[in-house]
Design a protein around this motif. Sequence first.
Motif, PDB file in Angstrom:
ATOM      1  N   MET A  93      22.827  -7.730  13.640  1.00 25.66           N
ATOM      2  CA  MET A  93      22.101  -6.450  12.876  1.00 25.66           C
ATOM      3  C   MET A  93      20.691  -6.599  13.275  1.00 25.66           C
ATOM      4  SD  MET A  93      22.261  -5.372   9.122  1.00 25.66           S
ATOM      5  CE  MET A  93      21.143  -3.929   8.742  1.00 25.66           C
ATOM      6  N   THR A  94      19.834  -5.845  13.735  1.00 30.45           N
ATOM      7  CA  THR A  94      18.372  -5.870  13.914  1.00 30.45           C
ATOM      8  C   THR A  94      17.693  -5.902  12.290  1.00 30.45           C
ATOM      9  OG1 THR A  94      18.402  -4.856  15.954  1.00 30.45           O
ATOM     10  CG2 THR A  94      16.293  -5.141  15.032  1.00 30.45           C
ATOM     11  N   THR A  95      16.671  -6.924  12.401  1.00 27.63           N
ATOM     12  CA  THR A  95      16.077  -7.108  10.977  1.00 27.63           C
ATOM     13  C   THR A  95      14.540  -6.951  11.603  1.00 27.63           C
ATOM     14  OG1 THR A  95      15.909  -9.324  11.060  1.00 27.63           O
ATOM     15  CG2 THR A  95      17.728  -8.300  10.034  1.00 27.63           C
ATOM     16  N   VAL A  96      13.807  -7.040  10.402  1.00 32.29           N
ATOM     17  CA  VAL A  96      12.095  -6.740  10.569  1.00 32.29           C
ATOM     18  C   VAL A  96      11.811  -8.155  11.070  1.00 32.29           C
ATOM     19  CG1 VAL A  96       9.913  -6.272   9.609  1.00 32.29           C
ATOM     20  CG2 VAL A  96      11.712  -4.906   9.035  1.00 32.29           C
ATOM     21  N   ALA A  97      12.190  -9.281  10.593  1.00 28.66           N
ATOM     22  CA  ALA A  97      11.949 -10.325  10.954  1.00 28.66           C
ATOM     23  C   ALA A  97      12.360 -10.881  12.388  1.00 28.66           C
ATOM     24  CB  ALA A  97      12.733 -11.365  10.003  1.00 28.66           C
ATOM     25  N   SER A  98      13.356 -10.186  13.125  1.00 29.23           N
ATOM     26  CA  SER A  98      13.758 -10.311  14.218  1.00 29.23           C
ATOM     27  C   SER A  98      12.741  -9.611  15.236  1.00 29.23           C
ATOM     28  CB  SER A  98      15.323 -10.180  14.684  1.00 29.23           C
ATOM     29  OG  SER A  98      15.495  -8.872  14.189  1.00 29.23           O
ATOM     30  N   LEU A  99      12.407  -8.367  14.738  1.00 29.08           N
ATOM     31  CA  LEU A  99      11.496  -7.585  15.562  1.00 29.08           C
ATOM     32  C   LEU A  99       9.963  -8.187  15.574  1.00 29.08           C
ATOM     33  CD1 LEU A  99      12.694  -3.975  14.358  1.00 29.08           C
ATOM     34  CD2 LEU A  99      12.908  -5.110  16.549  1.00 29.08           C
ATOM     35  N   ALA A 100       9.555  -8.950  14.662  1.00 31.57           N
ATOM     36  CA  ALA A 100       8.058  -9.206  14.426  1.00 31.57           C
ATOM     37  C   ALA A 100       7.725 -10.034  15.911  1.00 31.57           C
ATOM     38  CB  ALA A 100       7.930  -9.946  13.303  1.00 31.57           C
ATOM     39  N   PRO A 101       8.631 -11.119  16.270  1.00 29.54           N
ATOM     40  CA  PRO A 101       8.099 -11.707  17.526  1.00 29.54           C
ATOM     41  C   PRO A 101       8.016 -10.913  18.655  1.00 29.54           C
ATOM     42  CG  PRO A 101       9.634 -13.033  16.343  1.00 29.54           C
ATOM     43  CD  PRO A 101       9.870 -11.786  15.793  1.00 29.54           C
ATOM     44  N   CYS A 102       9.021  -9.803  18.931  1.00 29.10           N
ATOM     45  CA  CYS A 102       8.875  -8.966  20.027  1.00 29.10           C
ATOM     46  C   CYS A 102       7.841  -8.261  20.054  1.00 29.10           C
ATOM     47  CB  CYS A 102      10.411  -8.042  19.927  1.00 29.10           C
ATOM     48  SG  CYS A 102      11.883  -8.972  19.999  1.00 29.10           S
ATOM     49  N   LEU A 103       7.473  -7.647  18.821  1.00 34.00           N
ATOM     50  CA  LEU A 103       6.155  -6.671  18.561  1.00 34.00           C
ATOM     51  C   LEU A 103       4.951  -7.510  19.121  1.00 34.00           C
ATOM     52  CD1 LEU A 103       7.227  -4.696  15.438  1.00 34.00           C
ATOM     53  CD2 LEU A 103       7.233  -4.007  17.838  1.00 34.00           C
ATOM     54  N   GLY A 104       4.943  -8.762  18.624  1.00 35.62           N
ATOM     55  CA  GLY A 104       3.967  -9.583  18.953  1.00 35.62           C
ATOM     56  C   GLY A 104       3.665  -9.853  20.431  1.00 35.62           C
ATOM     57  N   GLY A 105       4.762 -10.192  20.910  1.00 33.98           N
ATOM     58  CA  GLY A 105       4.536 -10.448  22.491  1.00 33.98           C
ATOM     59  C   GLY A 105       4.274  -8.913  23.105  1.00 33.98           C
ATOM     60  N   GLY A 159       4.143  -4.936   8.558  1.00 35.26           N
ATOM     61  CA  GLY A 159       4.342  -5.652   7.140  1.00 35.26           C
ATOM     62  C   GLY A 159       4.874  -4.698   6.081  1.00 35.26           C
ATOM     63  N   ALA A 160       4.353  -3.419   6.350  1.00 32.87           N
ATOM     64  CA  ALA A 160       5.186  -2.464   5.410  1.00 32.87           C
ATOM     65  C   ALA A 160       6.653  -2.474   5.427  1.00 32.87           C
ATOM     66  CB  ALA A 160       4.779  -0.995   5.581  1.00 32.87           C
ATOM     67  N   PHE A 161       7.273  -2.435   6.496  1.00 31.54           N
ATOM     68  CA  PHE A 161       8.684  -2.648   6.618  1.00 31.54           C
ATOM     69  C   PHE A 161       9.198  -3.898   6.446  1.00 31.54           C
ATOM     70  CE2 PHE A 161       8.172   1.157   9.503  1.00 31.54           C
ATOM     71  CZ  PHE A 161       9.361   2.016   9.177  1.00 31.54           C
ATOM     72  N   TRP A 162       8.244  -4.751   6.476  1.00 27.12           N
ATOM     73  CA  TRP A 162       8.728  -6.214   5.970  1.00 27.12           C
ATOM     74  C   TRP A 162       8.863  -6.269   4.258  1.00 27.12           C
ATOM     75  CZ3 TRP A 162       7.606 -10.686   9.782  1.00 27.12           C
ATOM     76  CH2 TRP A 162       8.380 -11.784   9.304  1.00 27.12           C
ATOM     77  N   TRP A 163       8.203  -5.350   3.746  1.00 22.03           N
ATOM     78  CA  TRP A 163       8.112  -5.125   2.197  1.00 22.03           C
ATOM     79  C   TRP A 163       9.501  -4.653   1.704  1.00 22.03           C
ATOM     80  CZ3 TRP A 163       4.032  -2.189  -0.907  1.00 22.03           C
ATOM     81  CH2 TRP A 163       4.081  -2.377  -2.400  1.00 22.03           C
ATOM     82  N   GLY A 164       9.908  -3.936   2.548  1.00 27.50           N
ATOM     83  CA  GLY A 164      11.453  -3.381   2.158  1.00 27.50           C
ATOM     84  C   GLY A 164      11.195  -1.726   1.793  1.00 27.50           C
ATOM     85  N   ALA A 196       5.641   3.595   0.812  1.00 26.14           N
ATOM     86  CA  ALA A 196       4.083   3.646   0.901  1.00 26.14           C
ATOM     87  C   ALA A 196       3.503   3.969   1.989  1.00 26.14           C
ATOM     88  CB  ALA A 196       3.700   2.175   0.346  1.00 26.14           C
ATOM     89  N   LEU A 197       4.081   3.651   3.186  1.00 21.87           N
ATOM     90  CA  LEU A 197       4.012   3.725   4.699  1.00 21.87           C
ATOM     91  C   LEU A 197       4.124   5.213   4.813  1.00 21.87           C
ATOM     92  CD1 LEU A 197       2.804   3.083   7.478  1.00 21.87           C
ATOM     93  CD2 LEU A 197       5.264   2.690   8.063  1.00 21.87           C
ATOM     94  N   ALA A 198       5.275   5.838   4.487  1.00 17.66           N
ATOM     95  CA  ALA A 198       5.530   7.295   4.742  1.00 17.66           C
ATOM     96  C   ALA A 198       4.836   8.088   3.997  1.00 17.66           C
ATOM     97  CB  ALA A 198       7.032   7.574   4.436  1.00 17.66           C
ATOM     98  N   VAL A 199       4.361   7.714   2.448  1.00 11.54           N
ATOM     99  CA  VAL A 199       3.335   8.489   1.940  1.00 11.54           C
ATOM    100  C   VAL A 199       2.042   8.870   2.627  1.00 11.54           C
ATOM    101  CG1 VAL A 199       2.319   8.656  -0.483  1.00 11.54           C
ATOM    102  CG2 VAL A 199       4.729   8.302  -0.395  1.00 11.54           C
ATOM    103  N   THR A 200       1.649   7.507   3.038  1.00 11.60           N
ATOM    104  CA  THR A 200       0.044   7.588   3.549  1.00 11.60           C
ATOM    105  C   THR A 200       0.119   8.227   4.837  1.00 11.60           C
ATOM    106  OG1 THR A 200      -0.035   5.320   2.670  1.00 11.60           O
ATOM    107  CG2 THR A 200      -1.602   6.031   4.528  1.00 11.60           C
ATOM    108  N   VAL A 201       0.987   7.925   5.777  1.00  5.92           N
ATOM    109  CA  VAL A 201       1.107   8.812   7.002  1.00  5.92           C
ATOM    110  C   VAL A 201       1.310  10.166   6.573  1.00  5.92           C
ATOM    111  CG1 VAL A 201       2.636   9.182   9.086  1.00  5.92           C
ATOM    112  CG2 VAL A 201       1.888   6.683   8.265  1.00  5.92           C
ATOM    113  N   GLY A 202       2.359  10.609   5.613  1.00  6.56           N
ATOM    114  CA  GLY A 202       2.525  11.826   5.362  1.00  6.56           C
ATOM    115  C   GLY A 202       1.315  12.774   5.062  1.00  6.56           C
TER     116      GLY A 202
END
Length: 267
Positions: free
Chosen positions: A1-13, A46-51, A57-63
């Motif tokens: 299962m894909t998690t935010v923690a597993s995605l972070a290195p991919c996004l950084g690279g 970071g927003a998704f890492w927070w759960g 919070a991200l959706a409200v701001t973007v919305g």
Amino acid sequence: MTTVASLAPCLGGALLLGGIAAAASRRRELLMRWCAWAVGVPLVTGAFWWGRPGAAALAVTVGVVAVLEFGGLMQLPWADRGVLAAAVVGVVLAAWLAPGEVLRVVAVGALAVAAVPLLSGDAEHGLRRLGAGLLGLAWLSVLAALVPLGASALVVFVAVSVADIVAYFAGQGLGGPRLSPLSPAKRWSGTVAGAAAGLGVLAVLSALSWPMAMAVAVGGPVGDLLESMIKRGAGAKDSGRWLAGSGGLLDRIDSLLVALAVLLVLR
């Protein structure tokens, strides 16, 4: 299962490689766009890492920002924009705090959006305001999906972003028939190449399934065309001018919005 923690290195690279490519191109537009990504990607991750609270919070701001841009494009009065923003925020908060009440909150929001032009007695522009407000609610409330989807939404965001970039460059290089009169610069060749790249990202991230594939390959391009139609109707090139190299926020999330809607329906 894909998690935010597993995605972070991919996004950084990916961000690092993108920066190298942008610097090598020496194109100011690409460098500015990469700078915007360099700020935005860590914030989103970071927003998704927070759960769920972070996603909300991200959706409200973007919305709220998206509503302001949409209202500007549609020339909606500030009262309409305020009620629409409140309705979108309400849907996001319901998705976080009371998931079983989301449809009811959407219905209440639709009634509130419709009430503004009706109560103002605007016979000249009331129908346009009503239609624009309901379209904005249906379109932008999809951001509430960020809350329950979590890491899956982040995967879709990455895949759709890569697909958009590949579609742009492949369409320019390969040429061929235009995708739609709504967006003359886009070609079928670029759309197909972008879809293939997006599916490749899903495969690399171990997230390839037919709902995810349809969301990226079909929902992404449709979302881009939807915003192109809105901007053409408004006679505008960009939804805003504040985001470096990208115009406005809607120009960056148009594909994501419909992709999320497709994913919600198919799941």
